[in-house]
Design an enzyme around this catalytic site. Structure first.
Site, mmCIF file in Angstrom:
data_model
loop_
_atom_site.group_PDB
_atom_site.id
_atom_site.type_symbol
_atom_site.label_atom_id
_atom_site.label_comp_id
_atom_site.label_asym_id
_atom_site.label_seq_id
_atom_site.Cartn_x
_atom_site.Cartn_y
_atom_site.Cartn_z
ATOM 1 N N CYS A 1 22.601 58.983 23.517
ATOM 2 C CA CYS A 1 22.321 58.403 22.202
ATOM 3 C C CYS A 1 23.589 58.384 21.471
ATOM 4 C CB CYS A 1 21.224 59.335 21.583
ATOM 5 S SG CYS A 1 20.482 58.351 20.388
ATOM 6 N N ALA A 2 23.776 59.170 20.150
ATOM 7 C CA ALA A 2 25.062 58.983 19.613
ATOM 8 C C ALA A 2 26.047 59.978 20.022
ATOM 9 C CB ALA A 2 24.749 59.345 18.025
#
Length: 182
Positions: A103-104
Site C-alpha cells: 500500500c503506502a
C-alpha cells in the site's frame, strides 16, 4: 527459521497487517507483530486496536527473518519516521535480506533508495516516493529480496507471496484451498 516480523504503527491498515500474520501462521511459518509505538496496543487506521506480540525495543534483530511493512495512513509515515526501524531496514537492504511492504508502506523502502531499479507496486498516488523503482501497478510484485503489494485488496495475494517464499507454491495452494481461495 528465524521470525518474520510485521511492524505496526498507529494508523496501520488492519487487513494489510493481519492477513500476512494469519496466512503465515496457517502455513506454520514463524511470525510476530512488533509495535514501534510506546505500547503493545496499536490503533489501526480504522480504529481497530491490535495488541502486538512485542515492542520494538524487545526485538532481537538477529532473530528477524523478514521485515513486513503494512500500509495505511498515517501508519506508513509513522514507520518511515522510526529511527530504529530505519536502521534495521537499511541493514536488511545492505545484506539483501527479505523486505516487504504494501500500500503506502513501499514509500519507506523507496525513500531509502532500496527500490532503485526494482519492479515495485504501491497504492496509487504513492509512486513518487518509490525513487528509481519501475512501478508496475500490479497487485503484487516480487523482485529479488523485495515483495511489494498495491493495497488492501491485494492483502491476500501479498501474504501468499510472502508465504510462498518460505514454504513453496504447493503448500501455499494447500493453505489457499483451506481458506476457500482455490
Amino acid at each position: 527459521m528465524k521470525t518474520i516480523c510485521v511492524f505496526l504503527a498507529d494508523g496501520f491498515e488492519e487487513v494489510e497487517a493481519l492477513t500476512p500474520v494469519d496466512v503465515l501462521r496457517r502455513a506454520g511459518v514463524p511470525v510476530e507483530t512488533v509495535s514501534i509505538m510506546k505500547s503493545k496496543t496499536v490503533i489501526g487506521a480504522h480504529n481497530v486496536p491490535v495488541v502486538a506480540d512485542k515492542l520494538f525495543e524487545e526485538l532481537k534483530h538477529d532473530d528477524v527473518e523478514m521485515i513486513v511493512l503494512p500500509g495505511g495512513m498515517p501508519g506508513a509515515t509513522n514507520l518511515d519516521s522510526h529511527v530504529g526501524l530505519s536502521k534495521l531496514i537499511s541493514t536488511f537492504a545492505e545484506a539483501a535480506k527479505p523486505l516487504s511492504a504494501i500500500c503506502a508502506a513501499p514509500l519507506v523502502l523507496g525513500k531509502r533508495g532500496i527500490l532503485n531499479g526494482k519492479k515495485a507496486t504501491c497504492y496509487p498516488g504513492f509512486e513518487s516516493f518509490l525513487h528509481g523503482a519501475v512501478c508496475t501497478g500490479s497487485l503484487v510484485e516480487k523482485d529479488g529480496n523485495i515483495i511489494t503489494g498495491k493495497g488492501p485488496g491485494a492483502a491476500m495475494d501479498f501474504a501468499c507471496a510472502i508465504a510462498e517464499k518460505y514454504i513453496g507454491l504447493a503448500k501455499v495452494k494447500e493453505v489457499r484451498k483451506g481458506m476457500i481461495l482455490e
